[in-house]
Design a protein around this motif. Structure first.
Motif, PDB file in Angstrom:
ATOM      1  N   TRP A  96       0.842  -1.200   0.000  1.00 14.35           N
ATOM      2  CA  TRP A  96       0.000   0.000   0.000  1.00 14.35           C
ATOM      3  C   TRP A  96       0.875   1.246   0.000  1.00 14.35           C
ATOM      4  N   ARG A  97       1.937   1.233   0.777  1.00 13.13           N
ATOM      5  CA  ARG A  97       2.835   2.389   0.820  1.00 13.13           C
ATOM      6  C   ARG A  97       3.532   2.589  -0.527  1.00 13.13           C
ATOM      7  N   ILE A  98       3.899   1.490  -1.180  1.00 12.54           N
ATOM      8  CA  ILE A  98       4.502   1.602  -2.514  1.00 12.54           C
ATOM      9  C   ILE A  98       3.529   2.287  -3.471  1.00 12.54           C
ATOM     10  N   ALA A  99       2.270   1.805  -3.483  1.00 19.39           N
ATOM     11  CA  ALA A  99       1.268   2.390  -4.381  1.00 19.39           C
ATOM     12  C   ALA A  99       0.976   3.829  -3.989  1.00 19.39           C
ATOM     13  N   ARG A 100       0.943   4.117  -2.689  1.00 20.68           N
ATOM     14  CA  ARG A 100       0.705   5.477  -2.216  1.00 20.68           C
ATOM     15  C   ARG A 100       1.844   6.405  -2.638  1.00 20.68           C
ATOM     16  N   ASP A 101       3.091   5.938  -2.507  1.00 20.53           N
ATOM     17  CA  ASP A 101       4.238   6.767  -2.858  1.00 20.53           C
ATOM     18  C   ASP A 101       4.269   7.068  -4.355  1.00 20.53           C
ATOM     19  N   VAL A 102       3.954   6.064  -5.179  1.00 17.55           N
ATOM     20  CA  VAL A 102       3.888   6.296  -6.624  1.00 17.55           C
ATOM     21  C   VAL A 102       2.778   7.290  -6.942  1.00 17.55           C
ATOM     22  N   PHE A 103       1.642   7.153  -6.248  1.00 16.76           N
ATOM     23  CA  PHE A 103       0.528   8.082  -6.457  1.00 16.76           C
ATOM     24  C   PHE A 103       0.966   9.510  -6.150  1.00 16.76           C
ATOM     25  N   LEU A 104       1.600   9.712  -4.999  1.00 17.36           N
ATOM     26  CA  LEU A 104       2.022  11.058  -4.606  1.00 17.36           C
ATOM     27  C   LEU A 104       3.080  11.616  -5.557  1.00 17.36           C
ATOM     28  N   GLU A 105       3.921  10.743  -6.085  1.00 19.68           N
ATOM     29  CA  GLU A 105       4.957  11.178  -7.022  1.00 19.68           C
ATOM     30  C   GLU A 105       4.365  11.621  -8.358  1.00 19.68           C
ATOM     31  N   ARG A 106       3.310  10.909  -8.808  1.00 19.06           N
ATOM     32  CA  ARG A 106       2.777  11.172 -10.145  1.00 19.06           C
ATOM     33  C   ARG A 106       1.555  12.094 -10.161  1.00 19.06           C
ATOM     34  N   PHE A 107       0.898  12.237  -9.037  1.00 23.92           N
ATOM     35  CA  PHE A 107      -0.371  12.980  -8.985  1.00 23.92           C
ATOM     36  C   PHE A 107      -0.123  14.484  -8.987  1.00 23.92           C
ATOM     37  N   THR A 108      -0.842  15.173  -9.848  1.00 21.39           N
ATOM     38  CA  THR A 108      -0.799  16.632  -9.890  1.00 21.39           C
ATOM     39  C   THR A 108      -1.998  17.160  -9.125  1.00 21.39           C
ATOM     40  N   ALA A 109      -1.738  17.757  -7.984  1.00 18.86           N
ATOM     41  CA  ALA A 109      -2.829  18.172  -7.090  1.00 18.86           C
ATOM     42  C   ALA A 109      -3.512  19.434  -7.610  1.00 18.86           C
ATOM     43  N   LYS A 110      -4.659  19.235  -8.244  1.00 18.34           N
ATOM     44  CA  LYS A 110      -5.486  20.353  -8.710  1.00 18.34           C
ATOM     45  C   LYS A 110      -6.902  20.104  -8.199  1.00 18.34           C
ATOM     46  N   PHE A 111      -7.272  20.785  -7.145  1.00 23.11           N
ATOM     47  CA  PHE A 111      -8.540  20.497  -6.490  1.00 23.11           C
ATOM     48  C   PHE A 111      -9.549  21.611  -6.720  1.00 23.11           C
ATOM     49  N   GLU A 112     -10.820  21.203  -6.815  1.00 23.12           N
ATOM     50  CA  GLU A 112     -11.895  22.181  -6.973  1.00 23.12           C
ATOM     51  C   GLU A 112     -12.288  22.797  -5.640  1.00 23.12           C
ATOM     52  N   SER A 113     -11.976  22.113  -4.541  1.00 23.96           N
ATOM     53  CA  SER A 113     -12.333  22.639  -3.221  1.00 23.96           C
ATOM     54  C   SER A 113     -11.400  22.062  -2.174  1.00 23.96           C
ATOM     55  N   GLU A 114     -11.348  22.717  -1.016  1.00 25.21           N
ATOM     56  CA  GLU A 114     -10.548  22.224   0.099  1.00 25.21           C
ATOM     57  C   GLU A 114     -11.112  20.920   0.640  1.00 25.21           C
ATOM     58  N   ILE A 115     -12.409  20.717   0.470  1.00 28.28           N
ATOM     59  CA  ILE A 115     -13.011  19.453   0.911  1.00 28.28           C
ATOM     60  C   ILE A 115     -12.369  18.297   0.163  1.00 28.28           C
ATOM     61  N   ASP A 116     -12.215  18.449  -1.167  1.00 27.86           N
ATOM     62  CA  ASP A 116     -11.613  17.375  -1.962  1.00 27.86           C
ATOM     63  C   ASP A 116     -10.172  17.121  -1.532  1.00 27.86           C
ATOM     64  N   ARG A 117      -9.424  18.180  -1.300  1.00 29.80           N
ATOM     65  CA  ARG A 117      -8.044  18.023  -0.854  1.00 29.80           C
ATOM     66  C   ARG A 117      -7.990  17.271   0.485  1.00 29.80           C
ATOM     67  N   SER A 118      -8.834  17.670   1.408  1.00 31.77           N
ATOM     68  CA  SER A 118      -8.839  17.045   2.734  1.00 31.77           C
ATOM     69  C   SER A 118      -9.222  15.579   2.657  1.00 31.77           C
ATOM     70  N   LEU A 119     -10.210  15.245   1.841  1.00 31.22           N
ATOM     71  CA  LEU A 119     -10.650  13.852   1.709  1.00 31.22           C
ATOM     72  C   LEU A 119      -9.523  12.965   1.191  1.00 31.22           C
ATOM     73  N   LEU A 120      -8.805  13.454   0.194  1.00 35.67           N
ATOM     74  CA  LEU A 120      -7.722  12.653  -0.378  1.00 35.67           C
ATOM     75  C   LEU A 120      -6.550  12.547   0.595  1.00 35.67           C
ATOM     76  N   GLU A 121      -6.278  13.608   1.307  1.00 37.68           N
ATOM     77  CA  GLU A 121      -5.203  13.563   2.314  1.00 37.68           C
ATOM     78  C   GLU A 121      -5.526  12.542   3.392  1.00 37.68           C
ATOM     79  N   ARG A 122      -6.788  12.480   3.804  1.00 36.52           N
ATOM     80  CA  ARG A 122      -7.170  11.539   4.865  1.00 36.52           C
ATOM     81  C   ARG A 122      -6.964  10.088   4.420  1.00 36.52           C
ATOM     82  N   VAL A 123      -7.325   9.798   3.175  1.00 35.29           N
ATOM     83  CA  VAL A 123      -7.250   8.409   2.730  1.00 35.29           C
ATOM     84  C   VAL A 123      -5.812   7.989   2.434  1.00 35.29           C
ATOM     85  N   LEU A 124      -4.919   8.965   2.175  1.00 38.25           N
ATOM     86  CA  LEU A 124      -3.521   8.651   1.876  1.00 38.25           C
ATOM     87  C   LEU A 124      -2.615   8.800   3.092  1.00 38.25           C
ATOM     88  N   HIS A 125      -3.183   9.188   4.219  1.00 40.24           N
ATOM     89  CA  HIS A 125      -2.378   9.455   5.431  1.00 40.24           C
ATOM     90  C   HIS A 125      -1.817   8.139   5.983  1.00 40.24           C
TER      91      HIS A 125
END
Length: 480
Positions: A451-480
């Protein structure tokens, strides 16, 4: 649904007739007929056989299993629940009729129209005659005037307090709730929770805080390819799937600039492409290659509910991996399985696949699922999956029990991953109705955290462009 032995015999006869027709069809030479027409005829026969076999299997299962409870998702399922209860209790339609002082034909009519012509009193008499107790829930109107009352209301649709706290609320609010939050804090947290729930599930403020009963969110996929196990909450799965679907859409919106490339569906070509790009074939390199193809991979590790998903919107795919396994080979197998789905029907603008457990009948009997697992096995085992499986069977002399000893030996002889081979053997044995996934899990090796491997690849490749702070917070919680 088969309701009696006569229908069972008729269905068995129909299934046998279609099987003979398929055998005869296979032996015929269809000169001058386009191959696609021949394939369509074959698939039609196979589909008929599959549907009939599934009905037969359901009836056999009800008669053979020692069931203590049959779950109902709604009052609409009561009639079918009573029919299943009768069959599971070993009662024929005649037996039930005798207990009620009715003719057998009357029970047949009741069950044929799913008790549509029966009065409520008669339905109660039927339940008593079978010997079952009906303990379904009646959801009461419940206004939400505090955080605790909102949580109680959400519980009715399958969202428990722990999920709300750990997956939905920002960590700052969780900390405040854990301490002595004053009235003003409670009000602000309640307000924010409502905004989050509205955004994910589409409920209005009146739905959430008014006295009306909340309705379960719509399942994210209209044609989900799985069937709920009897001991799993339909409401919980529906709610979690809607949540995961929202996260997937959030990621897709942020990844709109990713290039879209064709997904190789030849396992040998796919494997070589990963090696050419990254020098080796493992979970990390396969994940990077998926992103190279324009397919974001979102890793989740919550327990229960569905097992993985692939969604496509506006020709853009996203894979959701949801595993609690601590072994890379298992995550790699699931990733390859979902990427196969993502590569199917590339001209279609949308695709929705939600995976059930490996042991579910749908995954064992679905042509798409079998093809996806075959692809995963061949890509993992360098195109040798069937050769290795045959070697294991021969070395074990046909004994499933001996496979636990044989699989590591064959993996060493052929210089392949023992975990990958064990997963493939479990998939092959599932065709025969043998659940070997537990044994396969015991043969996994490695000390990495997939899971950490997949999470690290996600964080490396993901371009964080959010429509709202709610979306940012939700994704941060699930990747924490």
């Amino acid at each position: 649904m088969i309701t009696n032995e006569r229908q069972y015999k008729i269905t068995r006869s129909q299934a046998d007739r279609f099987k003979r027709a398929l055998t005869e069809f296979s032996l015929q030479k269809r000169e001058g007929v386009h191959p696609r027409l021949v394939q369509a005829e074959r698939e039609a026969l196979e589909s008929q056989i599959s549907d009939l076999e599934l009905e037969l299997a359901d009836f056999d299962s009800l008669k053979s299993q020692d069931l203590a409870m049959i779950s109902l998702d709604s009052f609409d399922g009561l009639a079918e629940g009573l029919i299943k209860a009768r069959i599971a209790s070993g009662l024929s339609q005649r037996d039930l009729a005798d207990r009620l002082g009715l003719k057998e034909q009357q029970i047949q009519r009741y069950e044929a129209d799913r008790y549509g012509s029966a009065s409520l009193q008669r339905v109660q008499e039927i339940a008593q005659a079978i010997g079952v107790r009906i303990q379904n829930e009646i959801m009461l109107p419940m206004p939400a005037v505090s955080f605790d009352s909102l949580v109680a209301k959400l519980r009715q649709v399958g969202l428990d307090r722990d999920f709300v706290l750990t997956r939905l609320l920002p960590s700052s609010d969780l900390a405040r709730l854990s301490g002595e939050a004053d009235v003003e804090d409670q009000s602000q947290i309640l307000q924010r929770t409502g905004e989050i729930l509205q955004r994910i599930f589409g409920w209005t403020r009146e739905n959430l805080f008014g006295p009306s009963v909340l309705q379960s969110p719509q399942l994210a996929a209209a044609h989900a390819r799985f069937k709920m196990p009897a001991n799993r909450s339909q409401k919980t799965t529906t709610a979690y799937t809607a949540y995961a679907h929202y996260l997937a859409l959030t990621v897709l919106r942020s990844c709109a600039d990713l290039p879209r490339r064709s997904i190789p569906l030849d396992p040998t070509v796919f494997r070589q492409a990963v090696i050419d790009a990254y020098g080796e074939f493992e979970l990390r390199s396969a994940l990077h290659y998926a992103w190279d193809l324009g397919v974001p991979v979102l890793p989740l590790r919550d327990r229960g509910t569905f097992h993985g998903a692939c969604w496509r919107y506006d020709h853009r795919n996203i894979v959701v991996l949801k595993q609690t396994s601590a072994f890379e080979a298992r995550w790699l197998f699931d990733l390859l399985h979902e990427l196969f789905h993502a590569g199917q029907e590339p001209e279609a603008a949308t695709l929705e696949v939600i995976e059930g457990d490996e042991t579910s009948a749908e995954r064992r009997n679905s042509d798409e699922e079998i093809a996806a697992s075959q692809f995963a096995g061949d890509a993992s085992l360098d195109g040798q999956a069937e050769e290795l499986a045959q070697a294991c069977v021969e070395a074990a002399r046909g004994s499933v029990q001996r496979l636990k000893v044989v699989v590591p030996q064959i993996a060493e002889d052929y210089d392949v991953s023992v975990g990958a081979l064990a997963n493939y053997m479990a998939f092959r044995l599932s065709w025969q109705g043998v659940n070997w996934w537990g044994a396969a899990a015991n043969l996994q090796t490695g000390d990495a955290d997939p899971w950490r491997i997949a999470r690290d690849v996600f964080l490396e490749r993901f371009t964080a462009k959010f429509e709202s702070e709610i979306d940012r917070s939700l994704l941060e919680r699930v990747l924490h």
